[in-house]
Design a protein around this motif. Structure first.
Motif, PDB file in Angstrom:
ATOM      1  N   ASP A  18      21.634  21.617 -32.731  1.00 32.24           N
ATOM      2  CA  ASP A  18      21.780  22.337 -33.990  1.00 32.24           C
ATOM      3  C   ASP A  18      21.087  23.697 -33.916  1.00 32.24           C
ATOM      4  N   ARG A  22      22.827  27.209 -34.792  1.00 30.84           N
ATOM      5  CA  ARG A  22      22.216  28.117 -35.773  1.00 30.84           C
ATOM      6  C   ARG A  22      21.931  29.487 -35.153  1.00 30.84           C
ATOM      7  N   ASP A  47      20.932  34.161 -45.658  1.00 29.60           N
ATOM      8  CA  ASP A  47      20.632  32.786 -45.243  1.00 29.60           C
ATOM      9  C   ASP A  47      21.780  31.831 -45.560  1.00 29.60           C
ATOM     10  N   ARG A  48      22.401  32.019 -46.728  1.00 30.64           N
ATOM     11  CA  ARG A  48      23.565  31.181 -47.088  1.00 30.64           C
ATOM     12  C   ARG A  48      24.701  31.393 -46.101  1.00 30.64           C
ATOM     13  N   ASP A  51      23.918  29.606 -42.860  1.00 26.01           N
ATOM     14  CA  ASP A  51      24.153  28.168 -43.049  1.00 26.01           C
ATOM     15  C   ASP A  51      25.645  27.842 -43.009  1.00 26.01           C
ATOM     16  N   ALA A  54      27.042  28.200 -39.500  1.00 22.60           N
ATOM     17  CA  ALA A  54      26.560  27.091 -38.656  1.00 22.60           C
ATOM     18  C   ALA A  54      27.349  25.816 -38.941  1.00 22.60           C
ATOM     19  N   VAL A  55      27.606  25.529 -40.213  1.00 27.09           N
ATOM     20  CA  VAL A  55      28.386  24.334 -40.574  1.00 27.09           C
ATOM     21  C   VAL A  55      29.803  24.449 -40.012  1.00 27.09           C
TER      22      VAL A  55
END
Length: 76
Positions: A18, A22, A47-48, A51, A54-55
Motif C-alpha cells: 500500500d 500511495r 490529500d483527498r 487517497d 491510491a484507491v
C-alpha cells in the motif's frame, strides 16, 4: 516528477505494498496539481486526491488479468 512513478504490475514489480501505491498516487497528484507541497488551504483537497488515486490504483492492479490468453488453433 512523473518519471519517479514506478510500474507496479507484474512482471515489473512483485509484492506491491500500500505504501508503493500511495507513493505513486502522491507523485501523480503532485504532477497534475503542480504542487510539490500544497498550501494549507489546499492540503485537504490534495490529500483527498492522493487517497482517491491510491484507491483507483489498487483497484486497477487487483483487476488486471495478466498473462497471455491461449491462442485458438485453426481446425484442419
Amino acid at each position: 516528477m512523473c518519471r519517479s512513478i514506478k510500474t507496479l504490475r507484474e512482471p515489473y514489480a512483485s509484492d506491491v505494498t500500500d505504501e508503493d501505491v500511495r507513493a505513486a498516487a502522491l507523485q501523480y497528484v503532485r504532477k497534475v496539481s503542480g504542487f510539490r507541497s500544497p498550501s494549507a488551504r489546499n492540503a485537504e483537497a490534495f490529500d483527498r486526491a492522493v487517497d482517491a488515486v491510491a484507491v483507483a490504483t489498487r483497484a486497477l492492479l487487483d483487476d488486471l488479468q495478466l498473462g497471455r490468453l491461449p491462442r485458438e488453433h485453426p481446425r484442419a
